[in-house]
Scaffold this motif. Structure first.
Motif, mmCIF file in Angstrom:
data_model
loop_
_atom_site.group_PDB
_atom_site.id
_atom_site.type_symbol
_atom_site.label_atom_id
_atom_site.label_comp_id
_atom_site.label_asym_id
_atom_site.label_seq_id
_atom_site.Cartn_x
_atom_site.Cartn_y
_atom_site.Cartn_z
ATOM 1 N N TYR A 110 0.821 -1.214 0.000
ATOM 2 C CA TYR A 110 0.000 0.000 0.000
ATOM 3 C C TYR A 110 0.856 1.265 0.000
ATOM 4 C CZ TYR A 110 -4.001 -2.987 1.016
ATOM 5 O OH TYR A 110 -4.981 -3.949 0.938
ATOM 6 N N SER A 111 1.924 1.272 0.789
ATOM 7 C CA SER A 111 2.699 2.504 0.955
ATOM 8 C C SER A 111 3.435 2.907 -0.316
ATOM 9 C CB SER A 111 3.699 2.345 2.107
ATOM 10 O OG SER A 111 4.656 1.339 1.818
ATOM 11 N N GLU A 112 3.727 1.940 -1.209
ATOM 12 C CA GLU A 112 4.458 2.284 -2.421
ATOM 13 C C GLU A 112 3.543 2.795 -3.529
ATOM 14 O OE1 GLU A 112 6.468 -1.254 -3.536
ATOM 15 O OE2 GLU A 112 4.700 -2.251 -4.349
ATOM 16 N N ARG A 113 2.239 2.836 -3.275
ATOM 17 C CA ARG A 113 1.297 3.381 -4.256
ATOM 18 C C ARG A 113 1.035 4.857 -3.967
ATOM 19 N NH1 ARG A 113 2.125 -0.504 -7.817
ATOM 20 N NH2 ARG A 113 2.169 -2.477 -6.697
ATOM 21 N N SER A 114 0.703 5.587 -4.998
ATOM 22 C CA SER A 114 0.408 7.018 -4.839
ATOM 23 C C SER A 114 -1.050 7.181 -4.438
ATOM 24 C CB SER A 114 0.704 7.760 -6.147
ATOM 25 O OG SER A 114 2.064 7.664 -6.484
ATOM 26 N N LEU A 115 -1.340 6.898 -3.170
ATOM 27 C CA LEU A 115 -2.704 6.943 -2.663
ATOM 28 C C LEU A 115 -2.952 8.226 -1.884
ATOM 29 C CD1 LEU A 115 -2.975 3.272 -1.325
ATOM 30 C CD2 LEU A 115 -3.632 4.148 -3.576
ATOM 31 N N ARG A 116 -4.216 8.457 -1.581
ATOM 32 C CA ARG A 116 -4.605 9.624 -0.798
ATOM 33 C C ARG A 116 -4.079 9.549 0.623
ATOM 34 N NH1 ARG A 116 -10.687 9.840 -0.532
ATOM 35 N NH2 ARG A 116 -10.447 8.934 1.531
ATOM 36 N N PHE A 117 -3.821 8.341 1.099
ATOM 37 C CA PHE A 117 -3.256 8.159 2.433
ATOM 38 C C PHE A 117 -1.984 7.321 2.325
ATOM 39 C CE2 PHE A 117 -6.516 4.865 1.785
ATOM 40 C CZ PHE A 117 -5.731 3.719 1.866
ATOM 41 N N SER A 118 -1.127 7.445 3.311
ATOM 42 C CA SER A 118 0.044 6.581 3.407
ATOM 43 C C SER A 118 -0.245 5.492 4.430
ATOM 44 C CB SER A 118 1.281 7.384 3.814
ATOM 45 O OG SER A 118 1.085 7.988 5.081
ATOM 46 N N MET A 119 0.609 4.478 4.468
ATOM 47 C CA MET A 119 0.445 3.403 5.437
ATOM 48 C C MET A 119 1.811 3.055 6.003
ATOM 49 S SD MET A 119 -1.450 -0.344 5.049
ATOM 50 C CE MET A 119 -3.052 0.397 4.696
ATOM 51 N N ALA A 120 1.868 2.832 7.309
ATOM 52 C CA ALA A 120 3.135 2.537 7.970
ATOM 53 C C ALA A 120 2.880 1.625 9.160
ATOM 54 C CB ALA A 120 3.818 3.822 8.430
ATOM 55 N N ARG A 121 3.933 0.964 9.605
ATOM 56 C CA ARG A 121 3.857 0.116 10.790
ATOM 57 C C ARG A 121 4.270 0.925 12.015
ATOM 58 N NH1 ARG A 121 6.462 -5.989 11.325
ATOM 59 N NH2 ARG A 121 5.848 -6.370 13.509
ATOM 60 N N THR A 122 3.607 0.685 13.118
ATOM 61 C CA THR A 122 3.999 1.362 14.350
ATOM 62 C C THR A 122 5.291 0.738 14.891
ATOM 63 O OG1 THR A 122 2.667 -0.139 15.689
ATOM 64 C CG2 THR A 122 1.611 1.895 14.951
ATOM 65 N N PRO A 123 6.088 1.535 15.616
ATOM 66 C CA PRO A 123 5.848 2.932 15.975
ATOM 67 C C PRO A 123 6.103 3.866 14.795
ATOM 68 C CG PRO A 123 7.967 2.224 16.815
ATOM 69 C CD PRO A 123 7.333 1.007 16.219
ATOM 70 N N SER A 124 5.222 4.851 14.641
ATOM 71 C CA SER A 124 5.348 5.833 13.573
ATOM 72 C C SER A 124 4.636 7.100 14.018
ATOM 73 C CB SER A 124 4.731 5.299 12.280
ATOM 74 O OG SER A 124 4.946 6.188 11.209
ATOM 75 N N THR A 125 5.060 8.226 13.492
ATOM 76 C CA THR A 125 4.458 9.504 13.872
ATOM 77 C C THR A 125 3.394 9.908 12.863
ATOM 78 O OG1 THR A 125 6.155 10.744 12.664
ATOM 79 C CG2 THR A 125 6.574 10.257 14.990
#
Length: 398
Positions: A110-125
Motif C-alpha cells: 500500500y505505501s508504495e502506491r500514490s494513494l490519498r493516504f500513506s500506510m506505515a507500521r507502528t511505531p510511527s508519527t
C-alpha cells in the motif's frame, strides 16, 4: 491447494442460530439483508456478524450500507475511508518471525502506491488511525471488517496456521484483510467457486458493494488479491487490476497530467471520454486533464508505464497497441492502454514544463499530427517510430 480467508472454528458456530439474537446483532443482520446480502452468507459468531466469511460488519457500517444508491455491479463497499485519514498505521507488535516480515511486505504493497493516504507500521508519527493486527494460532486464514464513519476497520486477525505456506501467502492474506479495512469486497463475491472451488453468491445487486470503474467485471483465479480464497502459490503482490482499483478509490490529490503540443494546443479526450483523443484545445480544463495509474507503483519516474484515464473514467488506448488512432473509450486498462512516459529532459523525476513523449505498447510514439490544431491537424495517432517535434509534448502536472 486453496484456503478460505476465514478458517472455520466449528461449522455450527458460524451460522445464524434459531435463538433470539441481541438487539444490536439483530439490527446488523436485518440491515445486511435489506442491503442485498443473502441470509446464508451472513454468519454470527457470538455477537459478531460476518459476511463473505472474513469481513466483520459493525452496526455503523451496516447502517451506512443502507444510505447509498443501488448499483448493478459491486466490488467495493459503500463505506470508504474519509479524506481526514491521511496516514494509516498498523500495530503489529504481536507479529514475529515470518509473520513480521509478511506484515512489512503487506504494508509496503500500500505505501508504495500514490494513494490519498500513506500506510506505515507502528511505531510511527502522524498516524490518523491505527489498525491493530492480531494472530489467532488456531486459524488458517484471516478476518477483518469494513470502514465506518469515514474510518478504516480497527483490526485484522491473521491465522497462525498460515506458517505452513510461507511468507508470500501470509503477505497475501494480510494485504487482503487490510483491503477489507479500507472498503474492498471480494472480487469474486458473486461466485465464490471461482477462487474457492465451492460456495455461492455473497450478495447481488444490493448496496453493500459497488463496481470500481476501470476494473474487470469478471473474476478469475489469481486475478486479484481480493479473491475470496487463496492458493498456496500466491505471490503476495497486487495485480494490475488491484492497483487500478486502489487508485480509483483513493487517488492522490492533484494526480492529473496534461500535454501541450508543439503548436501550443493541448491533448483532449473529446466529451471527457468515450470518443477520440484530439489535439486542438487552447487551455486546460477537465477534458484536457488525464488521471494516471503508475503501473510500477510509487513515484512517477522516467520510463514508467502508465495508464491514462479520461474525465469520465475511461482509459486512453492506442488502437491495436499502436500503428493507428488514439481513443479514450476503454472501460478496463489492458495492454493497449499502457504507455511509457519518456522524459526527454533526461531527468528521473518529472516536473511541470518537462518535454515528454508517450510510447505505445508496440514501441511506436504518440503524435499530434502537424503539431496539433484544428481540423486534421488535431488528430492524434500512435504510429511514429521516433520522437520529433510533433511527438514531443510539454507536461503539466496538476
Amino acid at each position: 491447494m486453496k484456503g478460505f480467508i476465514l478458517a472455520f472454528v466449528a461449522s455450527s458456530a458460524l451460522v445464524v442460530g434459531c435463538g433470539e439474537q441481541p438487539a444490536q446483532t439483530q439490527e446488523i443482520v436485518d440491515n445486511l439483508i435489506q442491503a442485498g446480502f443473502p441470509a446464508n452468507d451472513i454468519q454470527v459468531v457470538g455477537e459478531t456478524v460476518y459476511v463473505g466469511r472474513d469481513a466483520e460488519v459493525s452496526l455503523e457500517a451496516s447502517r451506512e450500507m443502507l444510505e447509498a444508491p443501488t448499483s448493478e455491479e459491486q466490488y467495493r463497499t459503500t463505506n470508504l475511508v474519509g479524506p481526514a485519514v491521511t496516514k494509516i498505521c498498523v500495530n503489529g507488535a504481536a507479529f514475529t518471525g515470518v509473520f513480521s516480515t509478511a506484515l512489512n511486505l503487506a504494508i509496503q504493497n500500500y505505501s508504495e502506491r500514490s494513494l490519498r493516504f500513506s500506510m506505515a507500521r507502528t511505531p510511527s508519527t502522524g498516524c490518523s488511525f491505527t489498525i491493530n493486527a492480531n494472530i489467532d494460532p488456531n486459524m488458517n486464514g484471516g478476518v477483518a471488517g469494513f470502514p465506518a464513519n469515514g474510518l478504516p476497520f480497527g483490526s485484522i486477525t491473521i491465522g497462525g496456521l498460515l506458517s505452513q505456506y510461507g511468507v508470500d501467502v501470509i503477505e497475501h492474506v494480510i494485504t487482503h484483510e487490510l483491503g477489507h479495512t479500507i472498503g474492498f469486497r471480494h472480487s469474486d463475491y458473486y461466485n465464490r467457486t471461482i477462487s474457492c472451488g465451492t460456495g455461492g453468491n455473497e450478495g447481488t445487486a444490493g448496496v453493500g458493494a459497488i463496481h470500481i470503474p476501470g476494473t474487470p467485471t469478471n473474476a478469475v483465479v489469481g486475478g486479484s488479491i481480493m479473491n475470496a480464497c487463496f492458493r498456496s502459490s500466491e505471490t503476495g503482490e497486487f495485480t494490475g487490476s488491484d492497483v487500478t482499483a486502489l487508485l480509483a478509490m483513493y487517488p492522490r490529490s492533484g494526480a492529473t497530467l496534461a500535454f501541450r503540443t508543439a503548436t501550443g494546443h493541448f491533448l483532449v479526450a473529446e466529451n471527457g471520454g468515450g470518443s477520440f483523443v484530439g489535439a486542438d484545445r487552447l487551455a486546460i480544463s477537465t477534458w484536457e486533464s488525464f488521471g494516471y495509474v503508475d503501473l510500477n507503483g510509487g513515484e512517477l519516474l522516467n520510463n514508467d508505464l502508465i495508464n491514462l484515464r479520461a474525465f469520465n473514467g475511461q482509459f486512453v488506448t492506442a488502437e491495436n497497441g499502436g500503428g493507428g488512432v488514439v481513443n479514450a473509450n476503454r472501460p478496463v486498462a489492458q495492454g493497449w492502454e499502457s504507455f511509457r512516459l519518456v522524459n526527454i529532459e533526461g531527468r528521473s523525476r518529472f516536473q511541470t514544463g518537462d518535454r515528454v513523449a508517450l510510447q505505445a505498447s508496440n514501441g511506436q510514439y504518440v503524435v499530434a499530427e502537424n503539431g496539433g490544431g484544428g481540423g486534421y491537424s488535431g488528430a492524434v495517432n500512435a504510429d511514429r517510430p521516433a520522437v520529433g517535434a510533433w511527438e514531443t509534448f510539454v507536461l503539466f502536472m496538476q
